[in-house]
Design a protein around this motif. Structure first.
Motif, PDB file in Angstrom:
ATOM      1  N   GLU A  86       0.827  -1.206   0.000  1.00 40.77           N
ATOM      2  CA  GLU A  86       0.000   0.000   0.000  1.00 40.77           C
ATOM      3  C   GLU A  86       0.868   1.265   0.000  1.00 40.77           C
ATOM      4  O   GLU A  86       1.716   1.449   0.878  1.00 40.77           O
ATOM      5  CB  GLU A  86      -0.883   0.021   1.249  1.00 40.77           C
ATOM      6  N   GLY A  87       0.634   2.166  -0.959  1.00 42.13           N
ATOM      7  CA  GLY A  87       1.366   3.428  -1.023  1.00 42.13           C
ATOM      8  C   GLY A  87       1.110   4.289   0.204  1.00 42.13           C
ATOM      9  O   GLY A  87       2.025   4.923   0.739  1.00 42.13           O
ATOM     10  N   GLU A  88      -0.132   4.303   0.659  1.00 39.47           N
ATOM     11  CA  GLU A  88      -0.461   5.121   1.830  1.00 39.47           C
ATOM     12  C   GLU A  88       0.248   4.639   3.081  1.00 39.47           C
ATOM     13  O   GLU A  88       0.622   5.439   3.930  1.00 39.47           O
ATOM     14  CB  GLU A  88      -1.969   5.094   2.069  1.00 39.47           C
ATOM     15  N   ALA A  89       0.410   3.317   3.174  1.00 37.10           N
ATOM     16  CA  ALA A  89       1.116   2.769   4.332  1.00 37.10           C
ATOM     17  C   ALA A  89       2.568   3.228   4.303  1.00 37.10           C
ATOM     18  O   ALA A  89       3.128   3.666   5.310  1.00 37.10           O
ATOM     19  CB  ALA A  89       1.042   1.244   4.304  1.00 37.10           C
ATOM     20  N   GLN A  90       3.162   3.165   3.113  1.00 35.59           N
ATOM     21  CA  GLN A  90       4.552   3.574   2.932  1.00 35.59           C
ATOM     22  C   GLN A  90       4.710   5.064   3.257  1.00 35.59           C
ATOM     23  O   GLN A  90       5.612   5.463   3.993  1.00 35.59           O
ATOM     24  CB  GLN A  90       4.974   3.297   1.483  1.00 35.59           C
TER      25      GLN A  90
END
Lengths: 245, 347
Positions: B152-156
């Motif tokens: 997940e990009g948001e997690a990163q």
């Protein structure tokens, strides 16, 4: 209450200094001094200026804060000739500043100063102090601008050095201790600064001004000088650029 | 997409220049989808080049990002990696919506209803692998860093903010808060006037900043509990309990203390049915938010823009107007000049 008369060229100097970093500013007025403190929106430079009531021909004021559109004020002043005496009178009810000179009068709406916050001055310990001519500083900055967008200010016990490197060229201006009015420096310090800010600062420094410059290692530079025929003081703090040259 | 915490959250309206000099991790997929959805002609057709390839995402990336760099914001785009297996169902659902919207879009055009056509067209946006690659190439040419997330990009992006590699995360979703981003900036890439769909009303979209700690304090719960609230409401990884919104969710978790207890309470009431997805998967969904798969990022570098490369990519390859591109590039050039500038209040 505010009623004052002042020579237009003096007011012009003050307003130009104040508008260096901001378009709208808050002047704090006391019985014997007017001051302003402002930081630019990008948080790169801070200007503090104060000038004495003695810079005025007439000055009657009770303590207050005035929110002023500096851009507008500058345009009004530009209409006057340098020797014109400007009359400033506060219309408290209408929240306006009435400015008149020669046969012109301008009723200028004031801004709500309660929403204008005064920035805190960062507390930086700068180890050097150099006093030099405005013209020497201007020359170094102009020279650097021809090849770069930054300048390196270096102080050694022997000299103050203004230098920069472009893609192919390099420039170095050396001001030796003997040629400087004052130079206090225990050990070498060096910081980098944006020429964009310094070049615009030079517009309000006169060649004959004595400019006091304090430096540290990768720290802001503090530049102090007088305005308004010695009746006003400007203190300018500029954040450095950090990282590879 | 993600969860909508709506009015339960305190937002601080800011000006773009408030973020001047700060680095911001932007959810790339979220931003590119926005561009693909918003940047369209009146009948809903996206911008295209002479070879009929869509270019809305590139136009958005160039012009919208230029407004950020103009005020000295340092953006870093974070791209989604492989979706978590639990997200597949959500993605399939989205695909079905797109297929339906595509048919409705064509119908609306035939019927001459441009308003409806545009609204439907916006729901058809697809972000292909090629588009993502083109976006990365453009970012390289612009001198802006990007990060490929393992999942997940948001997690990163949230993890980068929590490690202080960046100042804040930017996304339209609130999921960044679940992922632990201390600060979330919204409306960054789309600041300006926006038309409300199907209405002749223009609203002023302004950037806002949400502080995780303050949000949790005002809700009276911790982050683990916020994740539990999200699971109850439904996330990209699980279906929610019908009838549970942000307010009732927070209330439930606060009273029960944990998701397990809240589920126990809910199962006693007939009007709620708890989806199997929650009871069987909730520990896994919690893990996705609380211990996400991320990759280490150090020393993000912003470089000067490579003007020729950008012009070649956009004007030669995709027939962008040279003068418009050059105008935008001026903002990037100004940004390049200010690189390395310290903030006065850092001292």
């Amino acid at each position: 209450m505010l009623e004052a008369k002042i020579k237009s060229e003096i007011l012009k100097e003050v307003v130009e200094a104040a508008s260096l970093l901001i378009d709208e500013g808050k002047f704090s007025i006391s019985q014997d001094e007017i001051s302003l403190k402002a930081v630019d929106p990008a948080h790169i430079a801070l200007i503090e200026l104060g000038f004495s009531a003695t810079a005025f021909d007439v000055f009657n004021a009770s303590p207050m804060e005035l929110g002023v559109n500096l851009d507008k004020l500058k345009k009004v002043i530009r209409l006057a000739s340098p020797q014109d005496i400007m009359t400033l009178k506060l219309d408290e009810e209408a929240n306006r500043l009435n400015i008149s000179f020669a046969n012109l009068s301008h009723r200028m709406a004031l801004l709500d100063s309660s929403t204008m916050r005064e920035p805190k001055t960062p507390n930086v310990a700068l180890s050097t102090k150099t006093t030099l001519n405005g013209s020497d500083l201007a020359q170094g900055i102009r020279a650097a601008s021809t090849i770069s967008d930054y300048i390196i200010l270096t102080a050694t016990p022997e000299a103050l050095e203004l230098s920069c490197k472009g893609d192919t060229d390099a420039i170095n201006v050396q001001l030796s201790k003997d040629s400087l009015a004052e130079h206090q420096c225990q050990e070498k310090v060096r910081s980098l600064f944006s020429l964009e800010y310094l070049s615009s600062l030079m517009k309000i420094i006169k060649p004959t001004d004595a400019v006091c410059l304090s430096l540290g290692n990768d720290l802001p530079v503090k530049i102090d000088f007088d305005i308004a025929e010695g009746k006003g003081k400007v203190s300018y703090l500029l954040a450095p650029r950090i990282g590879p040259d | 997409m993600g969860i909508d915490l709506g009015n339960t959250i305190e937002k601080k309206q800011i000006s773009l220049s408030y973020l001047s000099g700060r680095s911001i991790a932007i959810d790339a997929n979220n931003a590119l989808y926005q561009f693909l959805s918003i940047i369209r002609q009146p009948d809903g057709t996206p911008l295209k080049d002479s070879k009929d390839r869509i270019t809305s995402h590139l136009a958005g990336l160039l012009y919208r990002t230029s407004n950020l760099v103009e005020v000295g914001i340092r953006p870093v785009y974070v791209f989604d990696g492989a979706p978590h297996p639990l997200k597949i169902k959500t993605l399939k659902g989205r695909r079905a919506i797109k297929e339906k919207a595509t048919i409705e879009w064509k119908k609306a055009i035939e019927a001459g209803d441009l308003e409806l056509a545009r609204t439907k067209a916006q729901q058809t946006s697809r972000l292909s692998k090629e588009m993502r690659e083109e976006a990365k190439n453009l970012l390289d040419a612009l001198g802006l860093p990007w990060v490929q997330a393992p999942s997940e990009g948001e997690a990163q992006a949230s993890w980068m903010a929590s490690q202080h590699e960046v100042y804040a995360c930017a996304s339209q979703d609130f999921d960044s808060l679940l992922f632990g981003s201390p600060l979330l900036a919204r409306n960054l890439a789309i600041t300006g006037k926006r038309k409300l769909p199907r209405k002749k009303v223009w609203i002023d979209v302004r950037p806002e900043l949400i502080d995780l700690e303050r949000t949790l304090k005002s809700l009276g719960i911790n982050r683990e509990q916020l994740v539990d609230v999200a699971i109850l409401m439904g996330t990209d990884f699980n279906e929610g309990v019908k009838g549970i919104g942000p307010k009732s969710g927070v209330k439930l978790i606060k009273q029960a203390g944990s998701l397990e207890k809240a589920l126990e309470e809910l199962s006693k009431e007939k009007k709620f049915s708890i989806p199997e997805e929650i009871t069987s998967n909730y520990p896994q969904v919690r893990g996705i938010f609380l211990n996400p798969e991320v990759t280490g990022v150090k020393n993000l570098v912003w470089k000067k823009v490579n003007k020729e490369k950008v012009e070649k990519l956009l004007c030669d390859e995709h027939q962008f107007s040279l003068s418009r591109v050059d105008n935008a590039l001026k903002k990037y050039e100004g940004f390049g000049k200010r690189l390395g500038q310290a903030d006065l209040f850092e001292f």
